[in-house]
Design a protein around this motif. Sequence first.
Motif, mmCIF file in Angstrom:
data_model
loop_
_atom_site.group_PDB
_atom_site.id
_atom_site.type_symbol
_atom_site.label_atom_id
_atom_site.label_comp_id
_atom_site.label_asym_id
_atom_site.label_seq_id
_atom_site.Cartn_x
_atom_site.Cartn_y
_atom_site.Cartn_z
ATOM 1 N N SER A 156 0.909 -1.198 0.063
ATOM 2 C CA SER A 156 0.031 0.042 -0.004
ATOM 3 C C SER A 156 0.794 1.180 0.017
ATOM 4 O O SER A 156 0.538 2.220 -0.699
ATOM 5 N N ILE A 157 2.060 1.193 0.854
ATOM 6 C CA ILE A 157 2.788 2.334 0.657
ATOM 7 C C ILE A 157 3.595 2.423 -0.780
ATOM 8 O O ILE A 157 3.731 3.355 -1.238
ATOM 9 N N LEU A 158 4.066 1.314 -1.365
ATOM 10 C CA LEU A 158 4.689 1.297 -2.648
ATOM 11 C C LEU A 158 3.626 1.772 -3.490
ATOM 12 O O LEU A 158 4.156 2.732 -4.487
ATOM 13 N N GLU A 159 2.497 1.590 -3.364
ATOM 14 C CA GLU A 159 1.362 2.053 -4.247
ATOM 15 C C GLU A 159 1.190 3.531 -4.207
ATOM 16 O O GLU A 159 1.313 4.405 -5.279
ATOM 17 N N SER A 160 1.393 4.102 -3.100
ATOM 18 C CA SER A 160 1.041 5.350 -2.720
ATOM 19 C C SER A 160 2.161 6.203 -3.253
ATOM 20 O O SER A 160 1.936 7.526 -3.657
ATOM 21 N N VAL A 161 3.442 5.824 -3.200
ATOM 22 C CA VAL A 161 4.503 6.643 -3.967
ATOM 23 C C VAL A 161 5.081 6.026 -5.490
ATOM 24 O O VAL A 161 5.735 6.618 -5.790
ATOM 25 N N GLY A 162 3.918 5.203 -6.011
ATOM 26 C CA GLY A 162 4.320 5.062 -7.431
ATOM 27 C C GLY A 162 5.333 3.640 -7.571
ATOM 28 O O GLY A 162 5.770 3.688 -8.600
ATOM 29 N N LEU A 163 5.714 2.982 -6.616
ATOM 30 C CA LEU A 163 6.782 2.184 -6.896
ATOM 31 C C LEU A 163 6.265 0.695 -6.905
ATOM 32 O O LEU A 163 6.948 -0.241 -6.877
ATOM 33 N N ALA A 164 4.948 0.658 -6.831
ATOM 34 C CA ALA A 164 4.347 -0.680 -6.705
ATOM 35 C C ALA A 164 4.855 -1.686 -8.045
ATOM 36 O O ALA A 164 5.139 -2.899 -7.819
ATOM 37 N N PRO A 165 4.851 -1.232 -9.198
ATOM 38 C CA PRO A 165 5.135 -1.652 -10.248
ATOM 39 C C PRO A 165 6.560 -2.408 -10.317
ATOM 40 O O PRO A 165 6.878 -3.341 -10.875
ATOM 41 N N GLN A 166 7.502 -1.756 -9.460
ATOM 42 C CA GLN A 166 8.848 -2.288 -9.382
ATOM 43 C C GLN A 166 8.961 -3.165 -7.992
ATOM 44 O O GLN A 166 10.125 -3.512 -7.549
ATOM 45 N N ALA A 167 7.945 -3.511 -7.390
ATOM 46 C CA ALA A 167 7.861 -4.386 -6.110
ATOM 47 C C ALA A 167 8.974 -5.493 -6.363
ATOM 48 O O ALA A 167 9.586 -5.739 -5.278
ATOM 49 N N ASP A 168 9.007 -6.117 -7.257
ATOM 50 C CA ASP A 168 9.545 -7.372 -7.384
ATOM 51 C C ASP A 168 11.081 -7.271 -8.157
ATOM 52 O O ASP A 168 11.823 -8.312 -8.368
ATOM 53 N N GLU A 169 11.145 -6.058 -8.409
ATOM 54 C CA GLU A 169 12.561 -5.697 -9.076
ATOM 55 C C GLU A 169 13.571 -5.522 -8.148
ATOM 56 O O GLU A 169 13.448 -5.143 -6.820
ATOM 57 N N TYR A 170 14.913 -5.806 -8.473
ATOM 58 C CA TYR A 170 16.223 -5.472 -7.742
ATOM 59 C C TYR A 170 16.189 -3.948 -7.175
ATOM 60 O O TYR A 170 16.099 -3.227 -8.150
ATOM 61 N N ALA A 171 16.186 -3.673 -6.138
ATOM 62 C CA ALA A 171 16.502 -2.186 -5.848
ATOM 63 C C ALA A 171 17.578 -1.533 -6.342
ATOM 64 O O ALA A 171 17.616 -0.183 -6.789
ATOM 65 N N VAL A 204 18.347 14.220 -7.617
ATOM 66 C CA VAL A 204 16.749 13.300 -7.949
ATOM 67 C C VAL A 204 16.481 14.505 -9.139
ATOM 68 O O VAL A 204 16.397 15.520 -8.863
ATOM 69 N N ASN A 205 15.616 13.930 -10.078
ATOM 70 C CA ASN A 205 15.194 14.628 -11.235
ATOM 71 C C ASN A 205 13.817 15.463 -10.626
ATOM 72 O O ASN A 205 13.406 15.212 -9.708
ATOM 73 N N PRO A 206 13.816 16.755 -11.281
ATOM 74 C CA PRO A 206 12.888 17.580 -10.991
ATOM 75 C C PRO A 206 11.473 17.272 -10.725
ATOM 76 O O PRO A 206 10.675 17.343 -9.741
ATOM 77 N N THR A 207 10.950 16.073 -11.652
ATOM 78 C CA THR A 207 9.543 15.567 -11.504
ATOM 79 C C THR A 207 9.596 14.737 -10.430
ATOM 80 O O THR A 207 8.643 14.786 -9.529
ATOM 81 N N LEU A 208 10.525 14.161 -10.032
ATOM 82 C CA LEU A 208 10.610 13.306 -8.666
ATOM 83 C C LEU A 208 10.858 13.870 -7.586
ATOM 84 O O LEU A 208 10.125 13.725 -6.436
ATOM 85 N N VAL A 209 11.391 14.918 -7.643
ATOM 86 C CA VAL A 209 11.396 15.916 -6.499
ATOM 87 C C VAL A 209 10.049 16.538 -6.116
ATOM 88 O O VAL A 209 9.575 16.394 -4.855
ATOM 89 N N ASN A 210 9.319 16.767 -7.169
ATOM 90 C CA ASN A 210 7.844 17.422 -6.965
ATOM 91 C C ASN A 210 7.144 16.217 -6.225
ATOM 92 O O ASN A 210 6.250 16.437 -5.235
ATOM 93 N N GLN A 211 7.220 14.884 -7.044
ATOM 94 C CA GLN A 211 6.439 13.810 -6.179
ATOM 95 C C GLN A 211 7.003 13.631 -4.714
ATOM 96 O O GLN A 211 5.961 13.477 -3.960
ATOM 97 N N ILE A 212 8.194 13.586 -4.460
ATOM 98 C CA ILE A 212 8.667 13.448 -2.948
ATOM 99 C C ILE A 212 7.951 14.632 -1.952
ATOM 100 O O ILE A 212 7.649 14.285 -1.051
ATOM 101 N N CYS A 213 7.962 15.639 -2.672
ATOM 102 C CA CYS A 213 7.546 16.818 -1.744
ATOM 103 C C CYS A 213 5.917 16.552 -1.401
ATOM 104 O O CYS A 213 5.471 16.970 -0.483
ATOM 105 N N GLU A 214 5.290 16.447 -2.694
ATOM 106 C CA GLU A 214 3.890 15.901 -2.360
ATOM 107 C C GLU A 214 3.676 14.913 -1.437
ATOM 108 O O GLU A 214 2.721 15.064 -0.635
#
Length: 273
Positions: A156-171, A204-214
């Motif tokens: 649920s946290i991964l979904e909220s930050v948009g990382l759910a699709p990568q859940a099974d990938e290597y970090a 961090v790229n500007p788009t992701l900076v904005n997401q992190i801030c949000e």
Amino acid sequence: MVDDSVKQPESGMEQKEQSSSTPSLLSAEKLCKSFGGIAAVDNAQIFVPQGNITGLIGPNGAGKTTLFNLLSNFLRPDKGQVIFDGEPIQHLQPHQIAQQGMVRTFQVARVLSRLSVMENMLLGAQKQTGENLLRVWFRHRQVAQEERRNKEQAMSILESVGLAPQADEYAGALSGGQRKLLEIARAMMTRPKLILLDEPAAGVNPTLVNQICEHIVSWNREGMSFLVVEHNMDVIMSLCHSVWVLAEGKNLAHGTPAEIQTNSQVLEAYLGN
Ligand SMILES: Nc1ncnc2c1ncn2[C@@H]1O[C@H](COP(=O)(O)OP(=O)(O)O)[C@@H](O)[C@H]1O
Ligand SMILES: [Mg+2]
């Protein structure tokens, strides 16, 4: 840069007014730490009010990371005391402090590259039942339930930050910015009262900076408090209710973002850098 979509939290004004009267969630006074005779943190103080996003800025080498390490007990102060949630914390290990509700991230994200994103998240879970139950069958059931709950929460946290699709990938396959986001997301697994972020926007790229801030604004609305070290002034100015400025290990200024932006001593400290 942060675009206009990242605003001061709506409740920011109330919280700012509150902050002078509410007790500090985290406070430290007269903190000192030297390395080989050089004072990295020199008689510094900081107060982090409950419910606020507090900023910590200063030129390179000002002592911000050292102060973070002292506040989270990754380093022992030479002098001074840190109080979290009404209790002194100097006798606690960092993992015990995390259990009390304070977690921190690192300037260079510490994720385990050879583990999956989900496995990294599960490392953030605490209070695992594990070894101390005697009744084996009961324990199996309880551990299994706990694992399921932790996985659901992680997803649920991964979904909220948009990382759910990568859940099974290597970090290790994530971008630098995504790794920072994963580190913050992992910190959220403990549902902390306070999270200390060391340069969440660096590299961090500007788009992701904005997401992190949000995400920070939205977690703050849910009641979580933040202390943020950041060089990106747009991030600090748009996120923070109040800002502390360090220079050469000492307190230089404290005020609202608007006050700090026009403080001549602060401008001088940065120009001199
Ligand atoms: N482990 C260490 N050993 C020796 N010197 C250190 C150590 N950590 C930090 N310093 C020194 O302390 C000062 C403050 O560093 P730091 O806290 O990393 O500053 P900032 O995060 O504000 O850039 C710098 O002069 C740095 O070189
Ligand atoms: Mg630093």
